[in-house]
Design a protein around this motif. Sequence first.
Motif, mmCIF file in Angstrom:
data_model
loop_
_atom_site.group_PDB
_atom_site.id
_atom_site.type_symbol
_atom_site.label_atom_id
_atom_site.label_comp_id
_atom_site.label_asym_id
_atom_site.label_seq_id
_atom_site.Cartn_x
_atom_site.Cartn_y
_atom_site.Cartn_z
ATOM 1 N N GLU A 132 -2.720 -8.167 -4.716
ATOM 2 C CA GLU A 132 -2.349 -7.470 -2.722
ATOM 3 C C GLU A 132 -2.620 -6.177 -2.861
ATOM 4 O OE1 GLU A 132 -3.390 -8.203 0.849
ATOM 5 O OE2 GLU A 132 -3.442 -9.179 -0.311
ATOM 6 N N HIS A 133 -2.074 -5.636 -3.340
ATOM 7 C CA HIS A 133 -2.037 -4.283 -3.501
ATOM 8 C C HIS A 133 -3.592 -3.425 -4.064
ATOM 9 C CE1 HIS A 133 1.637 -5.650 -3.400
ATOM 10 N NE2 HIS A 133 2.919 -3.589 -3.416
ATOM 11 N N VAL A 134 -3.914 -3.796 -4.373
ATOM 12 C CA VAL A 134 -5.770 -3.450 -4.994
ATOM 13 C C VAL A 134 -6.547 -3.538 -4.319
ATOM 14 C CG1 VAL A 134 -7.068 -2.959 -7.578
ATOM 15 C CG2 VAL A 134 -4.549 -4.260 -7.515
ATOM 16 N N LYS A 135 -6.940 -2.931 -3.174
ATOM 17 C CA LYS A 135 -8.324 -3.098 -2.480
ATOM 18 C C LYS A 135 -9.771 -2.697 -3.081
ATOM 19 C CE LYS A 135 -4.860 -4.390 0.310
ATOM 20 N NZ LYS A 135 -5.268 -5.436 0.696
ATOM 21 N N GLY A 136 -10.386 -3.855 -2.877
ATOM 22 C CA GLY A 136 -12.319 -3.200 -2.793
ATOM 23 C C GLY A 136 -12.801 -2.933 -3.984
ATOM 24 N N GLY A 141 -9.219 7.059 -11.263
ATOM 25 C CA GLY A 141 -8.607 6.715 -10.195
ATOM 26 C C GLY A 141 -9.651 5.592 -9.108
ATOM 27 N N THR A 142 -9.909 4.415 -10.160
ATOM 28 C CA THR A 142 -10.787 3.001 -8.943
ATOM 29 C C THR A 142 -9.359 2.769 -9.340
ATOM 30 O OG1 THR A 142 -11.703 2.966 -11.284
ATOM 31 C CG2 THR A 142 -13.246 4.108 -9.312
ATOM 32 N N GLY A 143 -8.376 2.622 -9.740
ATOM 33 C CA GLY A 143 -7.302 1.035 -9.985
ATOM 34 C C GLY A 143 -7.384 0.634 -10.954
ATOM 35 N N SER A 199 -13.255 7.663 -4.839
ATOM 36 C CA SER A 199 -12.387 6.764 -5.984
ATOM 37 C C SER A 199 -11.123 6.151 -5.062
ATOM 38 C CB SER A 199 -11.984 7.297 -6.945
ATOM 39 O OG SER A 199 -10.861 8.035 -7.004
ATOM 40 N N GLY A 200 -10.560 4.893 -5.340
ATOM 41 C CA GLY A 200 -9.613 4.719 -4.362
ATOM 42 C C GLY A 200 -7.802 5.763 -3.853
ATOM 43 N N ALA A 201 -8.114 6.648 -6.048
ATOM 44 C CA ALA A 201 -7.224 7.136 -5.919
ATOM 45 C C ALA A 201 -7.842 8.770 -4.706
ATOM 46 C CB ALA A 201 -7.180 8.221 -6.776
HETATM 47 N N1 LIG Z 1 -8.640 -0.100 -5.361
HETATM 48 C C1 LIG Z 1 -7.605 1.018 -5.008
HETATM 49 N N2 LIG Z 1 -6.356 -0.311 -4.460
HETATM 50 C C2 LIG Z 1 -5.530 0.631 -4.297
HETATM 51 N N3 LIG Z 1 -5.265 1.792 -4.418
HETATM 52 C C3 LIG Z 1 -6.084 2.829 -5.357
HETATM 53 C C4 LIG Z 1 -7.028 2.003 -5.958
HETATM 54 N N4 LIG Z 1 -7.317 2.360 -6.712
HETATM 55 C C5 LIG Z 1 -6.931 3.235 -6.711
HETATM 56 N N5 LIG Z 1 -5.663 3.895 -6.172
HETATM 57 C C6 LIG Z 1 -4.970 4.469 -5.359
HETATM 58 O O1 LIG Z 1 -4.898 5.283 -6.609
HETATM 59 C C7 LIG Z 1 -4.135 5.510 -7.980
HETATM 60 C C8 LIG Z 1 -4.735 5.629 -9.532
HETATM 61 O O2 LIG Z 1 -5.081 5.094 -9.494
HETATM 62 P P1 LIG Z 1 -4.958 4.707 -11.414
HETATM 63 O O3 LIG Z 1 -4.458 5.584 -11.424
HETATM 64 O O4 LIG Z 1 -4.616 2.638 -10.920
HETATM 65 O O5 LIG Z 1 -6.765 4.715 -11.280
HETATM 66 P P2 LIG Z 1 -7.194 4.883 -12.924
HETATM 67 O O6 LIG Z 1 -8.543 3.955 -12.767
HETATM 68 O O7 LIG Z 1 -5.881 3.816 -13.716
HETATM 69 O O8 LIG Z 1 -7.206 5.984 -12.513
HETATM 70 P P3 LIG Z 1 -7.307 6.528 -14.794
HETATM 71 O O9 LIG Z 1 -8.350 6.752 -15.025
HETATM 72 O O10 LIG Z 1 -7.432 8.004 -14.203
HETATM 73 O O11 LIG Z 1 -6.045 6.827 -15.341
HETATM 74 C C9 LIG Z 1 -3.086 4.571 -7.600
HETATM 75 O O12 LIG Z 1 -1.288 4.670 -7.963
HETATM 76 C C10 LIG Z 1 -3.660 3.784 -6.200
HETATM 77 O O13 LIG Z 1 -2.251 4.435 -5.794
#
Ligand SMILES: Nc1ncnc2c1ncn2[C@@H]1O[C@H](COP(=O)(O)OP(=O)(O)OP(=O)(O)O)[C@@H](O)[C@H]1O
Length: 715
Positions: free
Chosen positions: A281-285, A324-326, A484-486
């Motif tokens: 639920e916390h991961v969108k898109g 930062g894509t989650g 990206s999401g971040a």
């Molecule tokens: N799809 C998403 N939905 C909701 N929040 C997101 C999403 N993508 C990123 N975020 C937010 O951005 C933050 C960083 O994302 P995350 O660390 O999961 O990215 P990552 O892909 O693992 O990046 P990296 O490759 O730099 O490690 C998450 O903690 C969240 O708050």
Amino acid sequence: MFSLSSTVQPQVTVPLSHLINAFHSPKTTPVSVSASISQNQHRDVVSEHEAPSNEPVLNLRDLGLSELKIGQIDQLVDSLLPGFYKDKNVSSHWHTSHVSAQSFFENKYGCLDIFSTLRSSCLYRQHSRTLKRICSDLQYWPGFIQSRGFKTLKSRTRRLQSTSERLAETQHTAPSFVKGFLLRDRGSDVESLDKLMKTKNIPEAHQDAFKTGFAEGFLKAQALTQKTNDSLRRTRLIVFILLVVGIYGLLKNPFLSVRFRTTTGLDSAVDPVQMKNVTFEHVKGVEEAKQELQEVVEFLKNPQKFTVLGGKLPKGILLVGPPGTGKTLLARAVAGEADVPFYYASGSEFDEMFVGVGASRIRNLFREAKANAPCVIFIDELDSVGGKRIESPMHPYSRQTINQLLAEMDGFKPNEGVIIIGATNFPEALDNALIRPGRFDMQVTVPRPDVKGRTEILKWYLNKIKFDQSVDPEIIARGTVGFSGAELENLVNQAALKAAVDGKEMVTMKELEFSKDKILMGPERRSVEIDNKNKTITAYHESGHAIIAYYTKDAMPINKATIMPRGPTLGHVSLLPENDRWNETRAQLLAQMDVSMGGRVAEELIFGSDHITTGASSDFDNATKIAKRMVTKFGMSEKLGVMTYSDTGKLSPETQSAIEQEIRILLRDSYERAKHILKTHAKEHKNLAEALLTYETLDAKEIQIVLEGKKLEVR
Ligand SMILES: Nc1ncnc2c1ncn2[C@@H]1O[C@H](COP(=O)(O)OP(=O)(O)OP(=O)(O)O)[C@@H](O)[C@H]1O
Ligand SMILES: [Zn+2]
């Protein structure tokens, strides 16, 4: 060692019975008072050996003296023994430093010189003459204070050896009553205080009072140290309990124990984090990625169900996508959904300069995970541990670490319930051995979110702050292609900060737009002083772009125009694609070129060809890139046909010039189209430029109002 003697009074056992006995026993051994008293000799008199430890301790009440104050001793002694001090030949060189004398005494006897302490803390300063002398004498009384101090074996033996010699010396050098104590202890004749007082001609009637005066001094000191001693014992008990509880907590607490163990280097381990609060639920898109990972969740919930049918689930899942894509969030959500422990490790943690450390960390990680299966191991930045790098001086043991990882992955059975999720931004950099079946054999792509995904992510994070109902997340989503999401989370956060700084109660579109521009183009440069002439040129240049965009059918809709300097730009017009453009038509590409040309065309038309500026260079870059791609990649030139030309440098000169020719024609035509539009809409162009000069920034609606010839409401 735990030594408190310098700050707190240590345990004291004063053999008071000796004192009292001396006062009251009428022993009549002859006295030989030595006139020359050497400090060192006196010190040597006392030894641990001779300290009677089981003597009853008197208290003040036993003597009926509980009301007597220390300060009264001096008076008492003075009145009872007027001539006593005058003729007592006590060496004055004793008084050089009571501090050093005391520490010297302690070192020598392993016990605290309570008289010296008393003398220095209260009596000495107040009664410099009389009591100083009394106390100086008392210093060599065998009043033993067992100090919890540090004693070397050597010093102890030395003391024992010299005891007999020292005792011999004492007979000649110690004051008579001191000697009395010592000798009595050893069964010899004891000199009594009574005798001493007689030789000093103390009147009979005053002798008792004199003795009790001394007793009082002793008892006061003892009462004081006893009290300190009690509180010291309590403090020690509390410190001990805290220490035990602390060590226990350190070993039990998972977080602390990780830290505790990691400090030991090779034995480092990672403890799991329960991820109950993070779910899909916390991961969108990223719907597709979530769907693919759903089966992993099912497996973790019930590993047996899968393996009973002979099915094999991947051991390792590789999440591939830009930063930062989650990816991390998704891995956490997998553990959270399945309600299993989550072990996080970053690839760079295993990249060690020292032999075996990286491999050992991997071993520990897997050992702990296996012991807690079912669980998820997440290795972020997998490329930094599992990259195809040759051994370099910077990473001398990387190969060893990869091998350990491979061995661990091969070493457990598929139904053990351990799922390894790796994340990387560069899958192509991974060692081939890692992506072979049985290792990271399932790849899940986590792309940058599309406009729908961005809208969802923006909504999700907007719901965590206070925002105005007029906010349309979709508009922001359309303007944030490639975020990206971040980055979107950051955008919303920055908007909230901006609203707080501006004293607003809610976040509005203005703050969201502001933070979007800040992320895209850098911070505003409000402090930059731009003269009116340059401001006017910028206003006409930007409204040139806007007019072309507005009046060209296939151009993207305008979102905003501004002449506020930001980052390296003096102003800009932002356009919003209605959708993420997966494909672009020829008309759309040409429209983009036309919009780019609008700025320079406006300068030329308004200020004349002699006054055109350098401000259009990035516009031309943009337009040229589009034209070049149309000709060399997209097969959109009639003359050059549907052929791609990748390395133009290697082409024949004729082909090269033909390509150049085509690009030039495309750009020239574009420039002419833009000129035509601006000439046609000169009035609107002027109105828009003036509105920009007045308002600095205009949004899509305001631009429309101006271009329709209506008056803007005063803001
Ligand atoms: N799809 C998403 N939905 C909701 N929040 C997101 C999403 N993508 C990123 N975020 C937010 O951005 C933050 C960083 O994302 P995350 O660390 O999961 O990215 P990552 O892909 O693992 O990046 P990296 O490759 O730099 O490690 C998450 O903690 C969240 O708050
Ligand atoms: Zn421009």
